[in-house]
Write an enzyme that holds these catalytic residues in place. Structure first.
Site, PDB file in Angstrom:
ATOM      1  N   PHE A 148      14.271   5.320   9.661  1.00  0.00           N
ATOM      2  CA  PHE A 148      12.897   4.880   9.431  1.00  0.00           C
ATOM      3  C   PHE A 148      11.954   6.079   9.347  1.00  0.00           C
ATOM      4  O   PHE A 148      11.885   6.885  10.275  1.00  0.00           O
ATOM      5  CB  PHE A 148      12.455   3.919  10.536  1.00  0.00           C
ATOM      6  CG  PHE A 148      11.097   3.348  10.294  1.00  0.00           C
ATOM      7  CD1 PHE A 148      10.914   2.338   9.351  1.00  0.00           C
ATOM      8  CD2 PHE A 148       9.987   3.826  10.973  1.00  0.00           C
ATOM      9  CE1 PHE A 148       9.655   1.813   9.096  1.00  0.00           C
ATOM     10  CE2 PHE A 148       8.723   3.311  10.732  1.00  0.00           C
ATOM     11  CZ  PHE A 148       8.563   2.310   9.802  1.00  0.00           C
ATOM     12  N   VAL A 149      11.241   6.186   8.243  1.00  0.00           N
ATOM     13  CA  VAL A 149      10.345   7.325   8.039  1.00  0.00           C
ATOM     14  C   VAL A 149       8.902   6.862   7.829  1.00  0.00           C
ATOM     15  O   VAL A 149       8.657   5.714   7.461  1.00  0.00           O
ATOM     16  CB  VAL A 149      10.787   8.182   6.834  1.00  0.00           C
ATOM     17  CG1 VAL A 149      12.151   8.807   7.084  1.00  0.00           C
ATOM     18  CG2 VAL A 149      10.805   7.372   5.536  1.00  0.00           C
ATOM     19  N   ASP A 170      14.900   0.880  -0.215  1.00  0.00           N
ATOM     20  CA  ASP A 170      15.690   0.697   1.008  1.00  0.00           C
ATOM     21  C   ASP A 170      16.805  -0.307   0.717  1.00  0.00           C
ATOM     22  O   ASP A 170      17.864   0.062   0.235  1.00  0.00           O
ATOM     23  CB  ASP A 170      14.748   0.244   2.129  1.00  0.00           C
ATOM     24  CG  ASP A 170      15.451   0.048   3.462  1.00  0.00           C
ATOM     25  OD1 ASP A 170      16.605   0.498   3.591  1.00  0.00           O
ATOM     26  OD2 ASP A 170      14.868  -0.551   4.371  1.00  0.00           O
ATOM     27  N   ASP A 213       4.014   3.640   6.274  1.00  0.00           N
ATOM     28  CA  ASP A 213       3.347   3.357   7.545  1.00  0.00           C
ATOM     29  C   ASP A 213       4.297   2.887   8.633  1.00  0.00           C
ATOM     30  O   ASP A 213       5.443   2.518   8.375  1.00  0.00           O
ATOM     31  CB  ASP A 213       2.305   2.254   7.344  1.00  0.00           C
ATOM     32  CG  ASP A 213       2.954   0.894   7.164  1.00  0.00           C
ATOM     33  OD1 ASP A 213       3.889   0.777   6.343  1.00  0.00           O
ATOM     34  OD2 ASP A 213       2.560  -0.059   7.868  1.00  0.00           O
ATOM     35  N   LYS A 263       0.812  -1.192   0.000  1.00  0.00           N
ATOM     36  CA  LYS A 263       0.000   0.000   0.000  1.00  0.00           C
ATOM     37  C   LYS A 263       0.857   1.258   0.000  1.00  0.00           C
ATOM     38  O   LYS A 263       0.357   2.365  -0.159  1.00  0.00           O
ATOM     39  CB  LYS A 263      -0.884   0.023   1.271  1.00  0.00           C
ATOM     40  CG  LYS A 263      -1.730  -1.192   1.421  1.00  0.00           C
ATOM     41  CD  LYS A 263      -2.487  -1.127   2.771  1.00  0.00           C
ATOM     42  CE  LYS A 263      -2.952  -2.484   3.162  1.00  0.00           C
ATOM     43  NZ  LYS A 263      -2.236  -3.091   4.258  1.00  0.00           N
ATOM     44  N   GLY A 264       2.149   1.094   0.175  1.00  0.00           N
ATOM     45  CA  GLY A 264       3.039   2.242   0.357  1.00  0.00           C
ATOM     46  C   GLY A 264       3.034   3.260  -0.768  1.00  0.00           C
ATOM     47  O   GLY A 264       3.199   4.453  -0.525  1.00  0.00           O
TER      48      GLY A 264
HETATM   49  P1  5GP Z   1      13.359  -2.789   0.330  1.00  0.00           P
HETATM   50  O1  5GP Z   1      12.834  -4.042  -0.289  1.00  0.00           O
HETATM   51  O2  5GP Z   1      13.949  -1.803  -0.649  1.00  0.00           O
HETATM   52  O3  5GP Z   1      14.256  -3.058   1.488  1.00  0.00           O
HETATM   53  O4  5GP Z   1      12.165  -2.096   1.044  1.00  0.00           O
HETATM   54  C1  5GP Z   1      11.161  -1.591   0.376  1.00  0.00           C
HETATM   55  C2  5GP Z   1       9.920  -1.588   1.204  1.00  0.00           C
HETATM   56  O5  5GP Z   1      10.175  -1.560   2.608  1.00  0.00           O
HETATM   57  C3  5GP Z   1       9.155  -0.343   0.896  1.00  0.00           C
HETATM   58  O6  5GP Z   1       8.217  -0.575  -0.104  1.00  0.00           O
HETATM   59  C4  5GP Z   1       8.498  -0.004   2.213  1.00  0.00           C
HETATM   60  O7  5GP Z   1       7.256  -0.665   2.268  1.00  0.00           O
HETATM   61  C5  5GP Z   1       9.387  -0.591   3.245  1.00  0.00           C
HETATM   62  N1  5GP Z   1      10.279   0.427   3.849  1.00  0.00           N
HETATM   63  C6  5GP Z   1      11.594   0.602   3.635  1.00  0.00           C
HETATM   64  N2  5GP Z   1      12.083   1.627   4.350  1.00  0.00           N
HETATM   65  C7  5GP Z   1      11.038   2.129   5.031  1.00  0.00           C
HETATM   66  C8  5GP Z   1      10.901   3.236   5.947  1.00  0.00           C
HETATM   67  O8  5GP Z   1      11.813   3.973   6.292  1.00  0.00           O
HETATM   68  N3  5GP Z   1       9.647   3.445   6.440  1.00  0.00           N
HETATM   69  C9  5GP Z   1       8.583   2.660   6.096  1.00  0.00           C
HETATM   70  N4  5GP Z   1       7.417   2.966   6.649  1.00  0.00           N
HETATM   71  N5  5GP Z   1       8.679   1.627   5.239  1.00  0.00           N
HETATM   72  C10 5GP Z   1       9.895   1.373   4.710  1.00  0.00           C
HETATM   73 MG    MG Z   2       6.242  -1.105   0.340  1.00  0.00          MG
END
Ligand code: 5GP
Ligand code: MG
Length: 191
Positions: free
Chosen positions: A164-165, A115, A171, A55-56
């Site tokens: 973390f944001v 991330d 969320d 949902k992000g």
């Molecule tokens: P990745 O697979 O790149 O590690 O992470 C991507 C997903 O992790 C994003 O779509 C998001 O849902 C979640 N995510 C990564 N960093 C953050 C953050 O700082 N805050 C939040 N709320 N979600 C994050």
């Molecule tokens: Mg996400």
């Protein structure tokens, strides 16, 4: 609930925020720039398929795409990688029974944040496997840190520190997606 009671509740969400990182106004301006780039880059694309990761990406996607006047189609898919915490688990689960039809199409994949890069990489790989002709990636935020995978977004609105944001779609435990800005929560809010 009366209006005063509603206001009190609405205030609670903002009270949990320690710092605003990116204001609504700054986001809005930047979206205009990204939208122009997308419009220019995909102008010749008759079959542009946008795929948003729920949902992000919901809030970012809605605001961004309304500034892109191309004849595109929007699909969404559900994946989970955080499972409610504040650290990426490294596992990307596809939660939909049926994934969008992308065969032969150019896909613009939209997510909230890059991330570790595992989500964008796993989803891009899956879309290519499903026959997408090309996959370009677009995120609101890119965390400034070394990544396990080589993946970088083709379009990224903001680079942020590795913290973390929440807000603007992001969320914590299902909450704060409706904050109109990107911010950092107070430490006592995070369990
Ligand atoms: P990745 O697979 O790149 O590690 O992470 C991507 C997903 O992790 C994003 O779509 C998001 O849902 C979640 N995510 C990564 N960093 C953050 C953050 O700082 N805050 C939040 N709320 N979600 C994050
Ligand atoms: Mg996400």
């Amino acid at each position: 609930m009366d209006f005063a009671g509603w206001l009190l509740l609405a205030d609670l969400m903002h009270e949990d925020v320690e710092r605003v990182l990116i204001t609504e106004e700054v986001i809005e301006k930047r979206l205009g720039v990204i939208a122009k780039k997308i419009q220019r880059d995909f102008a010749s694309e008759e079959q542009l398929q946008v795929v948003g990761i729920l949902k992000g990406a919901l809030v970012f996607m809605a605001d961004l795409l309304r500034r892109v006047p191309l004849r595109l189609e929007i699909e969404c898919l559900n994946v989970a990688s955080y499972h409610g915490g504040i650290e990426s688990t490294g596992r990307v689960d596809f939660l939909d029974q049926k994934l969008p039809e992308v065969k032969g199409r150019c896909v613009l994949l939209i997510d909230d944040i890059l991330d570790t890069g595992q989500t964008l990489e796993a989803v891009s790989r899956r879309l290519i496997k499903m026959g997408a002709r090309e996959v370009k990636t677009c995120v609101l935020l890119t965390k400034d840190k070394p990544r396990a995978t080589e993946v970088e977004a083709d379009y990224s609105a903001f680079k942020i520190e590795a913290e973390f944001v929440v807000g603007y779609g992001l969320d914590y435990g299902g909450r704060y997606r409706n904050l109109p800005y990107v911010g950092v929560l107070k430490p006592n809010v995070i369990k």
